[in-house]
Write a protein that holds these residues in place. Structure first.
Motif, short mmCIF file in Angstrom:
data_model
loop_
_atom_site.label_atom_id
_atom_site.label_comp_id
_atom_site.label_asym_id
_atom_site.label_seq_id
_atom_site.Cartn_x
_atom_site.Cartn_y
_atom_site.Cartn_z
N GLU A 91 54.73 -0.30 22.35
CA GLU A 91 53.69 -0.32 21.31
C GLU A 91 52.42 0.30 21.89
N THR A 105 46.13 -2.02 15.73
CA THR A 105 47.26 -1.67 14.87
C THR A 105 48.11 -0.60 15.53
N GLN A 107 51.65 1.69 14.44
CA GLN A 107 52.68 1.99 13.44
C GLN A 107 53.12 3.43 13.60
N ILE A 111 54.97 3.23 17.73
CA ILE A 111 56.04 2.29 18.05
C ILE A 111 57.26 3.11 18.46
N ARG A 121 58.69 -1.58 13.06
CA ARG A 121 58.08 -0.34 12.56
C ARG A 121 56.56 -0.38 12.59
N GLY A 122 55.99 -1.57 12.67
CA GLY A 122 54.53 -1.67 12.70
C GLY A 122 54.10 -3.05 13.17
N GLU A 124 50.28 -5.39 13.70
CA GLU A 124 48.83 -5.52 13.66
C GLU A 124 48.48 -6.84 14.32
N ALA A 141 56.03 -5.31 10.75
CA ALA A 141 56.85 -4.63 9.75
C ALA A 141 58.14 -4.20 10.42
N LEU A 147 54.72 -4.97 6.32
CA LEU A 147 53.81 -5.69 7.21
C LEU A 147 53.54 -7.08 6.65
#
Length: 159
Positions: A91, A105, A107, A111, A121-122, A124, A141, A147
């Protein structure tokens, strides 16, 4: 020998130390759960903070671990968080410190997943420190879930 904190990360000194506490997790695809957690922010005198996260079930079974670095970004208050997860995910989160909280964040291309890595996939992350208490929320997400709030934690600085 104690190293001096690098000037580029001196504004993040409030994060330094080891934080321990509990958290709760939930997600549409799993049953809610609780966990114990330790987070450590440290430094080596360079322009970044190291980050170690470890979580365990209440019974002491390993749950999740993260390793990484918190780095200042290009502008005042900008941050970069570079992390590796044992679930086959890396990440690279970008965000800001607004004086009260960190918001980071990751995304899309930020990632990366190993061939057998989890379908994240995401992410935060929101961190806030009030005295010796660090609270956070993490949204996640996946390929099938947008998310969604996944984790919340409340940790106390260890003296």
């Amino acid at each position: 020998m104690s190293l001096a904190l690098h000037d580029d990360v001196s504004w993040l000194a409030f994060l330094l130390g080891t934080w321990r506490g509990e958290g709760t997790g939930a997600y549409p695809t799993i049953e809610p759960f609780t966990y114990r957690e330790t987070v450590t922010f440290d430094h080596a005198g360079d322009a970044w903070l190291s980050y170690i996260q470890e979580s365990w079930t209440p019974d002491g079974e390993p749950l999740h671990f993260e390793r990484g670095f918190l780095r200042p970004g290009n502008a005042d208050g900008d941050l970069e968080f570079v992390l590796a997860h044992p679930i086959g995910v890396t990440e690279v989160a970008h965000g800001r410190f607004d004086g009260d909280a960190l918001r980071l964040t990751a995304q899309g291309d930020a990632i990366a997943r190993a061939a057998t890595g989890s379908d994240v996939r995401g992410l935060e992350r929101r961190y806030a420190v009030n005295g010796d208490t660090l609270t956070y929320e993490l949204d996640m997400a996946t390929g099938t879930t947008p998310l969604t709030l996944h984790l919340t934690g409340n940790l106390r600085r260890q003296m």
